[in-house]
Design an enzyme around this catalytic site. Sequence first.
Site, short mmCIF file in Angstrom:
data_model
loop_
_atom_site.label_atom_id
_atom_site.label_comp_id
_atom_site.label_asym_id
_atom_site.label_seq_id
_atom_site.Cartn_x
_atom_site.Cartn_y
_atom_site.Cartn_z
N GLU A 176 2.14 -2.12 7.61
CA GLU A 176 2.46 -1.33 6.42
C GLU A 176 2.80 -2.21 5.22
O GLU A 176 3.39 -1.77 4.24
CB GLU A 176 3.61 -0.36 6.74
CG GLU A 176 3.27 0.62 7.87
CD GLU A 176 2.53 1.89 7.40
OE1 GLU A 176 2.83 2.42 6.33
OE2 GLU A 176 1.62 2.34 8.14
N HIS A 251 10.03 3.08 6.82
CA HIS A 251 9.75 1.68 6.46
C HIS A 251 11.10 0.97 6.33
O HIS A 251 12.10 1.60 5.94
CB HIS A 251 9.04 1.57 5.10
CG HIS A 251 7.61 2.01 5.10
ND1 HIS A 251 7.06 2.78 4.09
CD2 HIS A 251 6.60 1.78 5.96
CE1 HIS A 251 5.78 2.99 4.33
NE2 HIS A 251 5.48 2.41 5.47
N CYS A 372 9.10 1.26 -3.42
CA CYS A 372 7.78 1.62 -2.86
C CYS A 372 6.69 1.40 -3.88
O CYS A 372 5.54 1.13 -3.53
CB CYS A 372 7.74 3.10 -2.47
SG CYS A 372 8.88 3.55 -1.19
O1 SUG Z 1 3.40 6.26 3.53
N1 SUG Z 1 4.04 9.02 1.45
C1 SUG Z 1 4.07 7.59 1.66
C2 SUG Z 1 5.31 7.02 1.03
C3 SUG Z 1 5.28 5.51 1.07
C4 SUG Z 1 6.58 4.92 0.63
N2 SUG Z 1 6.50 3.52 0.64
C5 SUG Z 1 7.48 2.67 1.01
N3 SUG Z 1 8.56 3.07 1.63
N4 SUG Z 1 7.33 1.43 0.75
C6 SUG Z 1 4.03 7.25 3.16
O2 SUG Z 1 4.66 7.98 3.94
C7 SUG Z 1 3.02 11.25 1.44
C8 SUG Z 1 1.74 11.89 0.97
C9 SUG Z 1 1.77 13.38 1.07
O3 SUG Z 1 2.45 13.92 1.94
O4 SUG Z 1 1.10 14.05 0.24
C10 SUG Z 1 2.93 9.74 1.64
O5 SUG Z 1 1.87 9.23 1.97
#
Ligand code: SUG
Length: 448
Positions: A176, A251, A372
């Site tokens: 990730e 994460h 993020c």
């Molecule tokens: O991978 N959300 C992302 C959020 C990523 C956050 N990044 C970090 N913590 N670095 C994920 O879960 C949600 C999309 C949706 O539900 O429409 C999403 O992909």
Amino acid sequence: MTKHATEANFDGLVGPTHNYAGLSFGNVASQANEKRLANPKQAALQGLHKMKSLAALGYRQGVLPPHERPSTDLLRTLGFKGDDAYVIREAARMAPELLSAASSASAMWAANAATVSPSGDTADARVHFTPANLAFNLHRSIEHVTTQRLLGAIFHDERHFAVHPALPGTPVLGDEGAANHTRFCGDYDARGVEFFVYGRRVYGGAAAPVKYPARQTLEASQAIARRHGLSDDAVVYAQQRPDVIDAGVFHNDVIAVGNQQVLFCHAHAFVDQASVYEALREKLARTGVTFEAVEVPDSDVTVADAVGSYLFNSQLLARGDGKQVLIVPQECRENTRVAAYLDRLVESGGPIAEYRVFDLRESMRNGGGPACLRLRVALNEAEIDAVAPGVWMNDALYDTLTAWVERHYRDRLGFDDLADPQLLVEVRTALDELTGLLGIGPVYGFQR
Ligand code: SUG
């Protein structure tokens, strides 16, 4: 803007298809906001405001362009045929969840774009990038192809930069990116210590979460360290506590953030946390730097508070005076315990002397806070000069991109809008213009 070695932040510019599809199991915000009407225009403007504000404070800030969505390549791979409009309509009719996955603007969360090892750490003294395979989620597993192309366009000078392909997209190598990677150092161009946090160890066994997935494996982190040419004494691995993954910490950057010699984290972040600190202290000491942990006790801020407010999904940035500033989302002010903690933190005389609050609500509702949204790339002077110059944020680029967003983005987007083939036409028109504005040449499939 001065040109000494520094840590640049490259923020993902929110794409025109930003929406709430509930795609991420284990990410409580994504699940809670499924089907809520989104405002892509506001989301992009909120992100641009953060970028411009940090650039105005003197931090080097870059922009990572959005990806082309919906991905008709994905839909075609999944068996839909015909012209683009037909493919989109058929997917909407027969497999709406696949159209949602193909339409997500999730590339905005640039912390998941790649893992970056600065030249001070690598065997060949180049900056190494490995785009994350994001293998756990279908909607994210398609990002690395465009990410590799974009990084290749922005960091194109192979004398300074090495952009690798993603690791194979298999559960054994779930990766990730920088969301599970932190670098500690003194000066940004000096040797540092890279800290890889994994949720699961495939071979050799280790406790794993039971409710929610552990997206990052130790095996993936080790592969990245090897291909980036990191020496053993410059790497520390730690396991994230399985119970906090089950509490919504999908994460590591939802429970910890670090910069230079400072690690700011919750007391329940890592398995055997005291040994993790000891390993970091010991390896960092070999570079002449004294490690400092700022640990937040559960009695001050619970894991649920951390997940709800995104206190640790903050950016920790060096100020000129040896102290650090924390960039937090406004949800931290709305949780009274977190707000009180932050006020005590900056009064305490510790390394974090200030915090600044940003409204990133549109991204937050999908589980994406300040940290993020950005990919950190520590660069020395020569490397700064080798970056494609058009991506650096400044007042002029802010005005240009704000006008571009105002021209091309919708201010409401729900599932029915994803089924409208016209959206793809709008996205392509916008992205074609954007590559011109940023001067990075054709990078998208439709431009080739
Ligand atoms: O991978 N959300 C992302 C959020 C990523 C956050 N990044 C970090 N913590 N670095 C994920 O879960 C949600 C999309 C949706 O539900 O429409 C999403 O992909």
